[in-house]
Design an enzyme around this catalytic site. Sequence first.
Site, mmCIF file in Angstrom:
data_model
loop_
_atom_site.group_PDB
_atom_site.id
_atom_site.type_symbol
_atom_site.label_atom_id
_atom_site.label_comp_id
_atom_site.label_asym_id
_atom_site.label_seq_id
_atom_site.Cartn_x
_atom_site.Cartn_y
_atom_site.Cartn_z
ATOM 1 N N GLU A 98 -47.983 22.359 -115.164
ATOM 2 C CA GLU A 98 -49.036 21.672 -116.447
ATOM 3 C C GLU A 98 -48.876 20.129 -116.574
ATOM 4 O O GLU A 98 -49.870 19.634 -116.802
ATOM 5 C CB GLU A 98 -48.576 22.529 -117.565
ATOM 6 N N CYS A 102 -44.187 27.240 -120.777
ATOM 7 C CA CYS A 102 -43.023 27.601 -121.627
ATOM 8 C C CYS A 102 -43.074 26.893 -122.870
ATOM 9 O O CYS A 102 -43.976 25.807 -123.437
ATOM 10 C CB CYS A 102 -41.738 27.076 -120.884
ATOM 11 N N ALA A 126 -34.390 43.003 -86.251
ATOM 12 C CA ALA A 126 -35.209 43.083 -85.014
ATOM 13 C C ALA A 126 -34.977 44.128 -83.903
ATOM 14 O O ALA A 126 -33.792 44.198 -83.842
ATOM 15 C CB ALA A 126 -35.315 41.696 -84.265
ATOM 16 N N TRP A 137 -32.454 37.656 -75.867
ATOM 17 C CA TRP A 137 -33.478 37.835 -77.040
ATOM 18 C C TRP A 137 -34.200 38.878 -77.221
ATOM 19 O O TRP A 137 -34.862 39.310 -76.226
ATOM 20 C CB TRP A 137 -34.143 36.897 -77.368
ATOM 21 N N ARG A 183 -35.758 31.937 -93.488
ATOM 22 C CA ARG A 183 -34.518 31.525 -93.698
ATOM 23 C C ARG A 183 -34.871 30.015 -94.784
ATOM 24 O O ARG A 183 -34.015 29.682 -95.623
ATOM 25 C CB ARG A 183 -33.583 30.997 -92.783
ATOM 26 N N ASP A 215 -22.256 38.128 -82.559
ATOM 27 C CA ASP A 215 -23.176 36.616 -81.936
ATOM 28 C C ASP A 215 -22.724 35.458 -82.059
ATOM 29 O O ASP A 215 -23.321 34.604 -81.392
ATOM 30 C CB ASP A 215 -24.434 36.878 -82.649
ATOM 31 N N ARG A 245 -33.637 26.265 -88.254
ATOM 32 C CA ARG A 245 -33.997 25.496 -87.316
ATOM 33 C C ARG A 245 -35.721 25.491 -87.157
ATOM 34 O O ARG A 245 -36.131 26.376 -86.476
ATOM 35 C CB ARG A 245 -33.342 25.898 -85.855
ATOM 36 N N GLY A 278 -26.059 43.974 -89.408
ATOM 37 C CA GLY A 278 -26.353 44.888 -88.439
ATOM 38 C C GLY A 278 -26.355 46.502 -89.180
ATOM 39 O O GLY A 278 -26.826 46.541 -90.256
ATOM 40 N N SER A 289 -25.675 50.499 -95.772
ATOM 41 C CA SER A 289 -24.866 50.402 -97.093
ATOM 42 C C SER A 289 -25.862 49.923 -98.240
ATOM 43 O O SER A 289 -25.941 50.282 -99.277
ATOM 44 C CB SER A 289 -23.756 49.617 -97.065
#
Length: 373
Positions: A53, A76, A155, A171, A185, A201, A208, A298, A304
Site C-alpha cells: 500500500e 495492517c 520424479a 537423469w 527451490r 546422490d 542453479r 526418497g 513418513s
Amino acid sequence: MHQDEQYMRRALELAALATGRTSPNPLVGAVVVKDGVVVGEGYHHRAGTPHAEIHALNQAGELARGATLYVTLEPCNHHGLTPPCTREVIKAGIKKCVVAMEDPNPLVSGHGLSALREAGIEVQTGLLQAEAEKQNEVFLKYIVTGLPFVTLKTAMTLDGKLASPSGDSKWITSEPARHRVHQLRDQADAILVGIGTVLADNPRLNTRLGDRKGRDPVRLIVDGRLDLPLDSQIALTSRQQSTLVFTSAEADPRRAEQLQQLGLEIITVDGSADELNLEQVLQIAAQRKLCSVLVEGGGNINASLLKHHLVDKLCWFIAPKIIGGAMAPSPVEGSGFKYMAEAIAVEDVQVTFIGPDMLVTGYIKNRLIGSKS
C-alpha cells in the site's frame, strides 16, 4: 471483465513478483485508481521493507485523495517492522478500499478493516478471495497452524520408479523439468531430504537457474545416526549455505562435534535413529521462520511425511520412460496402506507438460490448515 476485478487481478500480478522473497510476511499487491485511471501501483518486496500500500500511495501522491485502493490483503493496523498501513491509507485520503482477503494473523485480522471504516472509508472485501488465498497458501498455513507449508516433489518413470535397480537415477527427467525444480527451490525457504538421498546422490541442494542468481534454501537433513559424510557436498558447503542436521539421541556425540566444526548445526529431536519425529523437525523450521519447505527426499521420508499428514502439496514429475525391476525404489515406500479406502486422496489436480515430461500438481485432501497443530 468487470473493472474492479481487472484492478484486483493487476494487484495479484504485482504481489506475485515477490514470490519466495517476503517470508515470513505474505505476498501483497496494491493498485490505486482515480477516475478509472491507475495512478499508483506497488507490492511488498521483502520483510522489513514498506508494504504494498505504501509503494502504491507514494506513486499516486496527491492523486490518491478521493481514489480507490485495491489491495490483495487486509492492510495492517499495528506496529511491526514497519508502521501501520491503515494510518497512511487514511492520511492519503483514500475514499474506498477493496480488499481481496482478510488477514488471518491475529495482530491484524479485522482490525485493519475496522480502522478504515471508522475513518469513513468505504470497505469492500472478498473480491477474488480464492485467488488471493491460493497465492498466499504458504503464509496462511504458517500463520494458522504454526507449521511450514510442505511441498513434496518427486520424479519418477512411467512405471513408478525413482531409480534403476542398481540405484542409478541421473537423469530421470529432462533438462526443462530440472530447471523447474530449481525454480521451486528458489521460491522455498528450506529444502528437506533424508540421509539416504545424501548417501545415494551426494547432492548440493542449492539453486542453479543459469539465467539469473537464485536463492539457496536452508538445507534440512534428516539423519538419525549422523551418517553424513564429512567430505559430502552438503558438509563441504555448509558455511556457504545454512544447513540444519536433525538427529536422534542415539547419534555419536563425537561425530556431531566433527560436523559442527565444518559449520553444520546439529539438532536432536524425538524419535529413534530409524524414524525421527518429522513434525518436530517442521516445528523447529517454523520457529526459524522457514515458512515453506520443499521435500526432495526418497521413498521412506515421503512415506513418513504422508503417513503423519504433514504434506500440503505435491509436485510429481513423470518421465516417459520405463525401467522395470521389482527391487527398484519408488516415490513412496514404508509399509503402505492395507486397503484402498485408506489411500491418501489428492484434489485440485493439474497436469502440465514440461518438455517431454508430465508434471502433476495437487493438494492433499483434508489437509489440516484450520487449527493449531
